[in-house]
Design an enzyme around this catalytic site. Structure first.
Site, short mmCIF file in Angstrom:
data_model
loop_
_atom_site.label_atom_id
_atom_site.label_comp_id
_atom_site.label_asym_id
_atom_site.label_seq_id
_atom_site.Cartn_x
_atom_site.Cartn_y
_atom_site.Cartn_z
N ASN A 180 0.83 -1.20 0.00
CA ASN A 180 0.00 0.00 0.00
C ASN A 180 0.88 1.26 0.00
O ASN A 180 2.11 1.18 -0.03
CB ASN A 180 -0.95 -0.03 1.21
CG ASN A 180 -2.29 0.61 0.91
OD1 ASN A 180 -2.36 1.65 0.26
ND2 ASN A 180 -3.36 -0.02 1.38
N HIS A 210 22.98 2.27 12.53
CA HIS A 210 24.02 3.28 12.77
C HIS A 210 24.68 3.02 14.12
O HIS A 210 24.04 2.48 15.03
CB HIS A 210 23.43 4.68 12.72
CG HIS A 210 22.84 5.04 11.39
ND1 HIS A 210 23.58 5.56 10.36
CD2 HIS A 210 21.58 4.90 10.91
CE1 HIS A 210 22.80 5.76 9.31
NE2 HIS A 210 21.58 5.36 9.61
N GLY A 237 -0.63 -1.49 8.83
CA GLY A 237 -0.15 -0.14 8.56
C GLY A 237 0.75 0.42 9.66
O GLY A 237 0.51 0.22 10.85
N THR A 260 11.16 -6.38 16.71
CA THR A 260 12.56 -6.28 17.08
C THR A 260 13.30 -7.62 17.06
O THR A 260 14.52 -7.64 17.15
CB THR A 260 12.69 -5.69 18.49
OG1 THR A 260 12.05 -6.58 19.42
CG2 THR A 260 12.03 -4.31 18.58
#
Length: 280
Positions: A180, A210, A237, A260
């Site tokens: 989407n 990072h 979403g 995670t």
């Protein structure tokens, strides 16, 4: 079987090198006879995390094997290979030009501001923008998706604009993929997406990492870990998938979740961090 590894070779986490080989013939397999063709890896080779080297393979000098790749046949000198099965992605004879890309694909720290990587990201943005222009021209639309992504399982993929990819070519989708609007895939490492996968709006797939150390972060050095999403997965979403995560088959990820860690098959996960809330 014998495994020979040359000088200056770096193996990423979870690399697997196999020499045992079982017969394809069922009768022969029942005898429990096993062969073990040797594997050899040349000098100055980087093998990205989670890659698999199969029996009998010989990898040349100066090679980079992309994270998560499965190497099924010999690899010549000075190339980058990636995928399952691994295929030649680029000729890396010009080590200076491709040095940072080789590090990135191998899961090593690299400089994200490298001129060649910057040019690849520019090309990706141009290809993604083209999808909006040809959205209602089926033949051109399908061709544009194939041009943007590393591989596509069929011609039925639907990807709604706007969208953002770091590179596009490091993302591989299966059959009947649907994405989407306003999704982001930072595919500094390989992203594998299975068959019949649905992305809700604003889904974010992040392979890039990072440094936590502020001084190191200022140098522009970053790294990336691959992400894998199985078959028949629905990602709600605004969900976020973090670097290194593998999501199993038949999974639903609730809207707004932050994934995670790895998710097994046949579950619903939700929350931040995402946790299993239901078995299916």
């Amino acid at each position: 079987g014998r495994v020979d590894i040359g000088h200056d070779v770096v193996l990423g986490p979870g690399v697997q090198v196999y020499t045992p080989q079982h017969p394809l013939d069922l009768v022969a397999r029942a005898t429990k006879v096993v062969t073990a063709p040797s594997v050899s890896i040349g000098n100055n080779v980087r093998v990205g995390g989670g890659a698999i080297i199969l029996p009998g393979v010989r990898i040349g000098n100066g090679v980079t094997v992309g994270a998560g790749s499965v190497v099924t046949k010999d690899v010549p000198n000075n190339v980058v290979v990636a995928g399952n099965p691994a295929r030649i992605f680029m000729d890396s004879s010009n080590d200076t030009k491709y040095a940072e890309q080789k590090k990135m694909l191998a899961g090593e720290p690299y400089f994200g501001g490298d001129p060649y990587l910057t040019e690849l990201r520019k090309q990706s943005q141009e290809r993604a923008a083209k999808l909006a222009i040809v959205r209602h021209e089926p033949a051109k639309y399908s061709a544009a998706i194939h041009e943007l992504l590393g591989s596509v399982g069929d011609d039925k993929a639907i990807m709604e604009s706007p969208m953002f990819f770091d590179y596009g070519c490091n993302t591989h989708v299966g059959k009947r993929f649907q994405m989407n609007i306003s999704c982001t895939i930072l595919d500094c490492a390989r992203v594998d997406i299975g068959d019949d996968v649905l992305f809700g709006p604003c889904v974010k797939i992040f392979t890039a990492e990072h440094p936590v150390d502020p001084a190191v972060r200022l140098t522009g050095v970053e790294s990336a870990r691959p992400i894998k999403i199985g078959n028949n997965v629905w990602i709600g979403g605004s969900a976020i998938i973090l670097p290194g995560v593998t999501i199993g088959n038949n999974v639903t990820v609730g809207a707004g979740s932050v994934v995670t860690k790895d998710v097994p098959d046949n579950v619903v996960v939700a929350g931040n961090p995402a946790q299993i809330i239901k078995l299916v």
